[in-house]
Design a protein around this motif. Sequence first.
Motif, mmCIF file in Angstrom:
data_model
loop_
_atom_site.group_PDB
_atom_site.id
_atom_site.type_symbol
_atom_site.label_atom_id
_atom_site.label_comp_id
_atom_site.label_asym_id
_atom_site.label_seq_id
_atom_site.Cartn_x
_atom_site.Cartn_y
_atom_site.Cartn_z
ATOM 1 N N LYS A 83 0.813 -1.214 0.000
ATOM 2 C CA LYS A 83 0.000 0.000 0.000
ATOM 3 C C LYS A 83 0.849 1.267 0.000
ATOM 4 N N LYS A 87 0.335 4.029 -2.760
ATOM 5 C CA LYS A 87 -0.030 5.398 -2.383
ATOM 6 C C LYS A 87 0.923 6.415 -3.007
ATOM 7 N N ASP A 91 -0.160 9.387 -5.423
ATOM 8 C CA ASP A 91 0.201 10.776 -5.128
ATOM 9 C C ASP A 91 0.953 11.419 -6.293
#
Length: 242
Positions: A83, A87, A91
């Motif tokens: 994760k 992420k 982003d």
Amino acid sequence: MRVVVTRPQHSGERTVRRLAQMGHEALLLPLAEPVHHVAEAGRALLNTRGAIAVTSAEAIRTLASLGADLAPHLGRRLFAVGKVTAKEAADLGFSNIAMSEGGGAELATLISGHPASLGGNPLLYLAGSPRAPGFEAGLTELQLPFVTVECYRMHGITPENAVLRRLFTDARADAVLLYSHQTAQRFFGLPFVRENPEAFAETRFLCLSEAIAEAVPARMHSQTDIADMPNEDRLLSFLIQA
């Protein structure tokens, strides 16, 4: 607990913050630093079509250095391990991300379940060096076509003995976190560690996988714990149990 984190500076600082929030005294000991090969990553994106795979957030940080040149590729399917990596990719602007909770072998299995994502093109694996062989071995076993491009290399760091004394002899370390086989080899290969076994007599060595634990000397196997899945949440759960 007093916990030593053997991660590179960027990812290690994130882990130190997590440990502090858990109430531990966290100390960072980077044993490697990344060197990004940005031009190679850019050429790889231009010369390929279809899906991309990454097994480390360090590959995403390499892509971040491409700036505006990355924009045409942000819609490509991205397969990521973990994760944190997913992420960082989100982003950065990637919009079509699939994540595996396990390691490289699990990511290969995930990709095999989405053959349409490859669009008839070889998968582009943006890799680091050195790296574990599990992902590429899994792709080969599943007969998934891929091309590997190394976009970063981890260079070893040898800490000064004064730093090691502060971490391990001035006060006892309750645990050392080990995230890669290469890092574990570097740690146990340090002359200070070899010459001061008494400093580690009560230290737990927490390993992200069995492959990492293989680098722990036999005399310390009884002090070693292995996460049941190769992710940081499972690794840090040992500190909650303690």
